[in-house]
Scaffold this motif. Structure first.
Motif, PDB file in Angstrom:
ATOM      1  N   PHE A  42       0.849  -1.186   0.000  1.00  0.00           N
ATOM      2  CA  PHE A  42       0.000   0.000   0.000  1.00  0.00           C
ATOM      3  C   PHE A  42       0.888   1.240   0.000  1.00  0.00           C
ATOM      4  O   PHE A  42       1.996   1.217   0.541  1.00  0.00           O
ATOM      5  N   LEU A 115      -5.525  -6.824  -7.217  1.00  0.00           N
ATOM      6  CA  LEU A 115      -5.103  -5.433  -7.061  1.00  0.00           C
ATOM      7  C   LEU A 115      -6.224  -4.483  -7.473  1.00  0.00           C
ATOM      8  O   LEU A 115      -6.538  -3.534  -6.743  1.00  0.00           O
ATOM      9  N   GLU A 116      -6.827  -4.723  -8.618  1.00  0.00           N
ATOM     10  CA  GLU A 116      -7.862  -3.804  -9.101  1.00  0.00           C
ATOM     11  C   GLU A 116      -9.054  -3.747  -8.157  1.00  0.00           C
ATOM     12  O   GLU A 116      -9.586  -2.680  -7.876  1.00  0.00           O
ATOM     13  N   ASP A 119      -7.854  -2.164  -4.715  1.00  0.00           N
ATOM     14  CA  ASP A 119      -7.574  -0.741  -4.856  1.00  0.00           C
ATOM     15  C   ASP A 119      -8.842   0.090  -4.711  1.00  0.00           C
ATOM     16  O   ASP A 119      -8.833   1.138  -4.056  1.00  0.00           O
ATOM     17  N   GLN A 123      -9.059   2.724  -1.606  1.00  0.00           N
ATOM     18  CA  GLN A 123      -9.230   4.142  -1.915  1.00  0.00           C
ATOM     19  C   GLN A 123     -10.514   4.676  -1.293  1.00  0.00           C
ATOM     20  O   GLN A 123     -10.536   5.792  -0.772  1.00  0.00           O
ATOM     21  N   TRP A 131      -3.502   3.994  -1.853  1.00  0.00           N
ATOM     22  CA  TRP A 131      -3.847   3.093  -2.951  1.00  0.00           C
ATOM     23  C   TRP A 131      -3.025   1.823  -2.819  1.00  0.00           C
ATOM     24  O   TRP A 131      -2.084   1.751  -2.039  1.00  0.00           O
ATOM     25  N   VAL A 132      -3.398   0.823  -3.611  1.00  0.00           N
ATOM     26  CA  VAL A 132      -2.637  -0.422  -3.649  1.00  0.00           C
ATOM     27  C   VAL A 132      -1.547  -0.257  -4.698  1.00  0.00           C
ATOM     28  O   VAL A 132      -1.829  -0.026  -5.873  1.00  0.00           O
ATOM     29  N   GLN A 133      -0.315  -0.343  -4.268  1.00  0.00           N
ATOM     30  CA  GLN A 133       0.855  -0.181  -5.136  1.00  0.00           C
ATOM     31  C   GLN A 133       1.097  -1.448  -5.963  1.00  0.00           C
ATOM     32  O   GLN A 133       1.360  -1.384  -7.147  1.00  0.00           O
ATOM     33  N   ASN A 149       0.475  -1.538  -9.845  1.00  0.00           N
ATOM     34  CA  ASN A 149      -0.533  -0.574 -10.262  1.00  0.00           C
ATOM     35  C   ASN A 149       0.076   0.352 -11.319  1.00  0.00           C
ATOM     36  O   ASN A 149       1.086   1.001 -11.054  1.00  0.00           O
TER      37      ASN A 149
END
Length: 174
Positions: A42, A115-116, A119, A123, A131-133, A149
Motif C-alpha cells: 500500500f 489489485l484492481e 484498490d 481508496q 492506494w494499492v501499489q 498498479n
C-alpha cells in the motif's frame, strides 16, 4: 511517494481453491488446488491520524480480507475464456462447488484482478489518501507473480523524470 506498508495474507490463512490452466501444455490443464497467498503493498503521500498508511483492521484491510475469503476460500475459479466453462459452472448447479469467474487463473492474472478490486476498496476506505501499489499472488513457496498498479508506475517515472530535470537545472546553474 513517501510511505509504503505491506500486508501478507499467506497460504496459512486457508484460501484453498481449485482451478486449471486450460491453455497449458501440461498437467496444469487439469483441475488442481492451492492455498493461495497474497502480499499487498500500500502507498500514501500522507499518513492517517494514527501515523498509518493503511488500517490493517476493519477500517481498511478488513473489507479486502472478507472479499479474499469470498473469492478464494473453498471455491472453484474458472477463467472467463475457459472452453470448459459451462461444464465447470454446472458443478455449482449440482451443489458440488462454489464457482467464481475470474479474468484468468494464472498468478499474474489473479494478482492483477486482486489489485484492481482491492484498490477500489482501499481508496474508498481512505477517501483516496492511499492506494494499492502492488499485489503478489503465491500458489506456494516457489511460484508467485506480482502486478504493479500502472498509476503507481507512472508516478515513479514522473518522479524520476522530475529528479533528472532538477539535476540538469542544478548542473546548468553551476
Amino acid at each position: 511517494m513517501a510511505y509504503l506498508s505491506t500486508k501478507t495474507y499467506g497460504a496459512d490463512r486457508g484460501l484453498s481453491c481449485a482451478y486449471r490452466q486450460w491453455a497449458a501444455d501440461s498437467h496444469c490443464q487439469l483441475l488442481h488446488g492451492y492455498s493461495l497467498g497474497f502480499r499487498f503493498t500500500f502507498a500514501a503521500e500522507q499518513l492517517d491520524h494514527r501515523g498509518w498508511v493503511v488500517d490493517f483492521g476493519k477500517g481498511g484491510f478488513g473489507a479486502i480480507r472478507e472479499w479474499l475469503h469470498t473469492m478464494f476460500d473453498h471455491t472453484l475459479l474458472i477463467s472467463t475464456d475457459d472452453p470448459g466453462k459451462g461444464a465447470l459452472q454446472n458443478l455449482e448447479t449440482l451443489g458440488l462447488a462454489q464457482v467464481r469467474l475470474v479474468p484468468g487463473t494464472s498468478c499474474e492474472r489473479l494478482s492483477r484482478y486482486v489489485l484492481e478490486y482491492a484498490d477500489t476498496l482501499i481508496q474508498s476506505a481512505s477517501d483516496g489518501r492511499c492506494w494499492v501499489q502492488s499485489v503478489e499472488c503465491f500458489e506456494h513457496g516457489a511460484n508467485s507473480a506480482i502486478y504493479e498498479n500502472p498509476r503507481a508506475l507512472l508516478s515513479k517515472i514522473d518522479l524520476e523524470v522530475y529528479d533528472r530535470l532538477l539535476d540538469d537545472v542544478s548542473h546548468d546553474s553551476r
